[in-house]
Design a protein around this motif. Structure first.
Motif, PDB file in Angstrom:
ATOM      1  N   LYS A   1       0.823  -1.219   0.000  1.00 30.69           N
ATOM      2  CA  LYS A   1       0.000   0.000   0.000  1.00 30.69           C
ATOM      3  C   LYS A   1       0.853   1.262   0.000  1.00 30.69           C
ATOM      4  CE  LYS A   1      -3.832  -2.282   2.398  1.00 30.69           C
ATOM      5  NZ  LYS A   1      -4.718  -2.295   3.588  1.00 30.69           N
ATOM      6  N   ASN A   2       1.994   1.206  -0.722  1.00 31.12           N
ATOM      7  CA  ASN A   2       2.908   2.354  -0.868  1.00 31.12           C
ATOM      8  C   ASN A   2       3.524   2.811   0.457  1.00 31.12           C
ATOM      9  OD1 ASN A   2       2.636   2.485  -3.643  1.00 31.12           O
ATOM     10  ND2 ASN A   2       0.893   3.895  -3.545  1.00 31.12           N
ATOM     11  N   GLU A   3       3.634   1.884   1.406  1.00 28.49           N
ATOM     12  CA  GLU A   3       4.272   2.195   2.688  1.00 28.49           C
ATOM     13  C   GLU A   3       5.606   1.446   2.787  1.00 28.49           C
ATOM     14  OE1 GLU A   3       0.561   3.186   5.669  1.00 28.49           O
ATOM     15  OE2 GLU A   3       1.383   1.146   5.674  1.00 28.49           O
ATOM     16  N   ILE A   4       6.622   2.164   3.273  1.00 23.71           N
ATOM     17  CA  ILE A   4       7.955   1.554   3.348  1.00 23.71           C
ATOM     18  C   ILE A   4       8.653   1.882   4.678  1.00 23.71           C
ATOM     19  CG2 ILE A   4       8.308   1.595   0.837  1.00 23.71           C
ATOM     20  CD1 ILE A   4      10.189   4.037   1.312  1.00 23.71           C
ATOM     21  N   ILE A   5       9.676   1.084   4.979  1.00 23.61           N
ATOM     22  CA  ILE A   5      10.627   1.384   6.063  1.00 23.61           C
ATOM     23  C   ILE A   5      12.001   1.467   5.416  1.00 23.61           C
ATOM     24  CG2 ILE A   5      11.743   0.540   8.173  1.00 23.61           C
ATOM     25  CD1 ILE A   5       9.150  -0.915   8.868  1.00 23.61           C
ATOM     26  N   ILE A   6      12.753   2.520   5.733  1.00 23.19           N
ATOM     27  CA  ILE A   6      14.121   2.675   5.226  1.00 23.19           C
ATOM     28  C   ILE A   6      15.105   2.328   6.342  1.00 23.19           C
ATOM     29  CG2 ILE A   6      15.835   4.324   4.354  1.00 23.19           C
ATOM     30  CD1 ILE A   6      13.485   5.902   3.129  1.00 23.19           C
ATOM     31  N   ILE A   7      16.106   1.523   6.000  1.00 21.19           N
ATOM     32  CA  ILE A   7      17.105   1.104   6.997  1.00 21.19           C
ATOM     33  C   ILE A   7      18.499   1.466   6.496  1.00 21.19           C
ATOM     34  CG2 ILE A   7      18.106  -0.843   8.269  1.00 21.19           C
ATOM     35  CD1 ILE A   7      15.337  -2.253   7.760  1.00 21.19           C
ATOM     36  N   GLU A   8      19.229   2.183   7.338  1.00 21.40           N
ATOM     37  CA  GLU A   8      20.618   2.553   7.021  1.00 21.40           C
ATOM     38  C   GLU A   8      21.544   1.827   8.010  1.00 21.40           C
ATOM     39  OE1 GLU A   8      23.700   4.575   4.959  1.00 21.40           O
ATOM     40  OE2 GLU A   8      21.589   4.164   4.496  1.00 21.40           O
ATOM     41  N   CYS A   9      22.650   1.274   7.504  1.00 26.34           N
ATOM     42  CA  CYS A   9      23.582   0.486   8.328  1.00 26.34           C
ATOM     43  C   CYS A   9      24.927   1.197   8.412  1.00 26.34           C
ATOM     44  CB  CYS A   9      23.783  -0.902   7.719  1.00 26.34           C
ATOM     45  SG  CYS A   9      22.252  -1.802   7.423  1.00 26.34           S
ATOM     46  N   LYS A  10      25.448   1.340   9.634  1.00 27.62           N
ATOM     47  CA  LYS A  10      26.736   2.000   9.833  1.00 27.62           C
ATOM     48  C   LYS A  10      27.618   1.159  10.768  1.00 27.62           C
ATOM     49  CE  LYS A  10      25.812   5.788   7.510  1.00 27.62           C
ATOM     50  NZ  LYS A  10      26.497   6.062   6.226  1.00 27.62           N
ATOM     51  N   THR A  11      28.827   0.857  10.315  1.00 28.56           N
ATOM     52  CA  THR A  11      29.818   0.204  11.179  1.00 28.56           C
ATOM     53  C   THR A  11      30.737   1.271  11.759  1.00 28.56           C
ATOM     54  OG1 THR A  11      31.337  -0.138   9.333  1.00 28.56           O
ATOM     55  CG2 THR A  11      29.815  -1.929   9.837  1.00 28.56           C
ATOM     56  N   SER A  12      31.353   0.977  12.898  1.00 21.44           N
ATOM     57  CA  SER A  12      32.260   1.951  13.518  1.00 21.44           C
ATOM     58  C   SER A  12      33.188   1.273  14.501  1.00 21.44           C
ATOM     59  CB  SER A  12      31.455   3.034  14.243  1.00 21.44           C
ATOM     60  OG  SER A  12      32.318   3.929  14.896  1.00 21.44           O
TER      61      SER A  12
END
Length: 614
Positions: free
Chosen positions: A504-515
Motif C-alpha cells: 500500500k505504498n508504505e515503506i521502512i528505510i534502513i541505514e547500516c553503519k559500522t564503527s
C-alpha cells in the motif's frame, strides 16, 4: 552461565545476599561509587532496583574488591572454602541440583581423608617415592601452619590464622612450589575435616555471594564471572580445559617428571596423569616456568620451547613479551579472552550437528562427558545445554582419544590431512549462522576477534557484510526486503542500504553503519543522507512509516541530536539489540514482526522482547 542470565531466573530475595555485598563495597569505596553512579544515572535507581544487565556491569567494576572479601573469609579456619571452591569451579559444576552438590561434597570429603592418610604414611615410609627434599618441603610447611593455627589455643584464644600469618604461609607455599592440592592435604592434616550439613553449606556460600540458590528449581548456580574470580582466589590462572590443552602437547617423560614432583602415581595412564596434575592445582605459571623443560636447559632454550608450544601446538602465533614471564602472562591473558568470549568458534547449529554425529560415531562419549564434567542429566550432548556450562566444541574434542578422533573423521568425511581438531571445527562451521553470531563484532569492525572466531574476511569488506547480515535479519523477522523497489528508487547519489516494502505504498528505510569508535557520533552527516532518501521516496508517492539507523552503539550527543530532529521519523537500533530482538522473535508466536514496536528514539530491547513473549 552468564551472571545476567542467572539473575533473570531468580527472585529478588534470591539475589539479595549478592547485591548486599556489592552495595557494601560501593558504599566503602568512593572511586567505585563514582563509576557505578554513571551506570545508574539514566535510571536514577539504587543498585537494588537496577536491571540485571547493569548489575552484571557493576559486578565487573567491583570484582577486585569482591575477591578481597572472599579472601578474608579464608581466615575462618572451619570455613572449608578451599574444598567448596574447588568443587564449584570445576568445568561442569556451575549448575547443580542441591542433592547432586551434596553427593559431590560427600565424595570430596571421603577422597580427601584417604589422601591425607596416604600422605601421612608417605612421611613415615622410608621406601616412599617422595624424595627427601620433597618430604622436607612438606614438613616445613606443615610445621609453620601448625604454629600459626595452634599459637592462639596456647594463648587462650580462638584458633584462627590471621591475615599476616596467612600472607606468610602463602608466600612459603609458593617458594616451596606446592600445588593447591598439596597445600589442602597438609592444611587438613592439622585441621581435621568435619562434614557440614549441606543446607548450611549452601546457605554459607549464598551468604558470601559466591553462589545463587533457586528454591523453585532446587538448583545452585555459579556465574561464569564468579567462577573466574574464584579461580583467582585459589591461584588457578587458567580454566581446566586450557590447562589440559597445554598438557596434552607434552611428551610422557615430561608428564612423568611433573607427576613425580607432586606425588602423583606414575603407573596411571597418560590421560589419567594429566587429569591428576590438573586436580592437583599445580600453578600454570610454575608449570611453564620450570616443569615442562629438560634439566639443565638455559633461558633462551626455554623461550624457544615455549614459543614452539604456543605456535605449533596451541596455534597461537606471535606470543607477546620478551621475557619468559611476560610470554606466560600473555598466554594466560589469551586464554582469559577466549573464555570470556561468548562465541563458540562454529555456529550453534554447527555445534548441534557435531554433537549429533559424535554420538553416532562414538556412543560411549555421552557417558564419558557426563562423568568427566560431573553432569547430572542423562543425555548431555546438546549444544544449548553445554554452552550454559561454558563447554564449547573445542573443549569436547580435546577430551576424545586420538583413535576415536580418527574414527570420527573417517565416519563423517572430515579432511584427514592437517590438524585434526581444526579440520573438524572447519567441517562444522556453518558460515552464515557463524556470521550472525558475530554480528556485533562485524558492526564494531572487530577484525581480530572475527579472525579468532574462525571468520576469514577482508577488513574493507566489513561494511558490506554488516549490511548483508542486517538484510538477513530483517528477512528473518518476516519483512519483505524489496531489492527491486530499492533499485528503482536509488540514484547515483542516493543509495539506500535496505528498503522494506509494507505494501500500500508504505515503506521502512534502513541505514547500516559500522564503527570502530565507541559511540557513533556523526549525526549531521547521516541525517543529510537519510533526508535525501526521504525526499526521494516522497517524490515517488511512498509513505515512510519509519527510518531505522542500525549501528554498534550511539553517543549521548547523537541521541540528543536525533531527539531534536523534527523532520524524520527516525529510530536508533544498536546491533546487539537487533540481534536479541531477532532471537526473541524466533521463539515468539508472530509470523511477521509487529513494526509498531519500533517507536522509541533509541529502541528499547527489554520492552520489545517482553511484548514478543506475550
Amino acid at each position: 552461565m552468564k551472571l545476567e542470565k542467572i539473575l533473570d531466573r531468580l527472585s529478588s530475595i534470591e539475589k539479595n545476599s549478592f547485591i548486599k555485598i556489592i552495595d557494601n563495597i560501593i558504599s566503602s569505596n568512593k572511586d567505585i561509587a563514582k563509576q557505578v553512579e554513571k551506570i545508574l544515572v539514566p535510571t536514577s535507581k539504587s543498585i537494588k532496583s537496577v536491571d540485571n544487565q547493569n548489575i552484571a556491569k557493576i559486578f565487573d567494576l567491583t570484582s577486585p574488591e569482591f575477591m578481597d572479601f572472599i579472601k578474608a573469609e579464608f581466615q575462618e579456619a572451619s570455613s572449608q572454602l578451599d574444598i567448596l571452591i574447588d568443587i564449584i569451579t570445576r568445568d561442569g559444576n556451575c549448575i547443580m541440583k542441591q542433592d547432586w552438590f551434596s553427593r559431590l561434597y560427600d565424595a570430596e570429603l571421603k577422597q580427601l581423608k584417604v589422601k591425607i592418610k596416604n600422605l601421612s604414611s608417605e612421611f613415615e615410609n622410608d621406601k616412599s617415592e617422595l624424595s627427601e627434599s620433597r618430604k622436607r618441603d612438606y614438613k616445613i610447611y606443615q610445621s609453620c601452619l601448625s604454629t600459626a593455627f595452634h599459637n592462639d589455643v596456647a594463648n587462650n584464644r580462638e584458633a584462627k590464622i590471621t591475615s599476616d600469618e596467612l600472607s606468610i604461609i602463602l608466600t612459603l607455599s609458593k617458594v616451596l612450589g606446592l600445588s593447591q592440592e598439596e597445600i589442602k592435604l597438609i592444611n587438613y592434616s592439622i585441621l581435621p575435616v568435619k562434614k557440614t550439613e549441606i543446607l548450611d553449606v549452601v546457605n554459607n556460600l549464598k551468604n558470601i555471594g559466591v553462589i545463587f540458590y533457586s528454591k523453585k528449581e532446587n538448583t545452585i548456580f555459579v556465574a561464569d564471572e564468579m567462577v573466574r574470580l574464584l579461580r583467582k582466589v585459589r591461584k588457578k590462572e587458567v580454566a581446566d580445559k586450557f590447562y589440559r590443552r597445554t598438557l596434552k602437547l607434552l611428551r610422557e617423560p615430561i608428564i612423568n617428571s611433573i607427576a613425580k614432583k607432586h606425588n602423583i602415581d606414575r603407573k596411571l595412564s597418560y590421560s589419567e596423569k594429566i587429569e591428576e596434575i590438573i586436580k592437583e592445582g599445580v600453578p600454570y605459571t610454575d608449570l611453564l616456568l620450570n616443569d615442562i623443560y629438560k634439566e639443565g636447559i638455559n633461558l633462551t632454550e626455554k623461550k624457544k620451547t615455549l614459543n614452539e608450544l604456543c605456535e605449533k601446538g596451541l596455534l597461537i602465533p606471535n606470543l607477546k613479551g620478551s621475557t619468559l614471564n611476560e610470554k606466560i602472562d600473555s598466554l594466560i591473558q589469551y586464554f582469559e579472552a577466549v573464555e570470556k568470549d561468548e562465541k563458540v568458534g562454529i555456529s550453534i547449529d554447527g555445534y548441534e550437528k557435531l554433537l549429533t554425529e559424535l554420538n553416532k560415531s562414538l556412543p560411549a562419549l555421552n557417558k564419558n562427558l557426563k562423568d568427566h564434567f560431573e553432569l547430572q542429566d542423562e543425555y548431555v550432548l546438546k549444544a544449548d545445554f553445554l554452552l550454559d556450562y561454558n563447554i564449547k566444541p573445542r573443549d569436547i574434542l580435546d577430551l576424545i582419544d586420538k583413535a576415536d578422533i580418527e574414527k570420527f573423521k573417517k565416519d563423517n568425511g572430515v579432511k584427514l590431512r592437517g590438524d585434526d581438531i581444526l579440520n573438524i571445527l572447519e567441517h562444522y562451521k556453518d558460515v552464515e549462522n557463524l556470521y550472525l553470531e558475530n554480528y556485533e563484532n562485524v558492526a564494531y569492525r572487530n577484525y581480530n576477534q572475527l579472525k579468532e572466531n574462525g571468520i576469514q574476511i577482508k577488513e574493507s569488506e566489513l561494511g558490506l557484510k554488516f549490511e548483508e547480515l542486517t538484510r538477513v535479519i530483517f528477512k528473518g523477522l518476516g519483512f519483505n526486503v524489496d531489492e527491486q523497489l530499492k533499485q528503482e528508487l536509488n540514484t547515483s547519489k542516493d543509495l539506500m542500504d535496505i528498503l522494506i516494502n509494507l505494501g500500500k505504498n508504505e515503506i521502512i528505510i534502513i541505514e547500516c553503519k559500522t564503527s570502530k569508535e565507541s559511540g557513533y557520533n556523526k549525526f549531521s552527516t547521516v541525517s543529510r543522507q537519510l533526508k535525501s532518501y526521504q525526499n526521494l521516496s516522497l517524490k515517488n508517492n511512498l509513505r515512510i512509516v519509519k527510518i531505522l539507523l542500525v549501528a554498534p552503539e550511539f553517543s549521548d550527543d547523537f541521541v540528543t541530536d536525533c531527539e531534536m530532529d523534527v523532520e524524520m521519523n527516525l529510530s536508533l537500533l544498536t546491533a546487539s539489540t537487533l540481534l536479541n530482538i531477532y532471537e526473541a522473535f524466533k521463539e515468539s508466536k508472530y509470523q511477521e514482526f509487529p513494526y509498531v514496536l519500533f517507536r522509541d528514539i533509541v529502541i528499547n530491547q527489554e520492552r520489545i522482547i517482553k511484548a514478543l513473549s506475550k
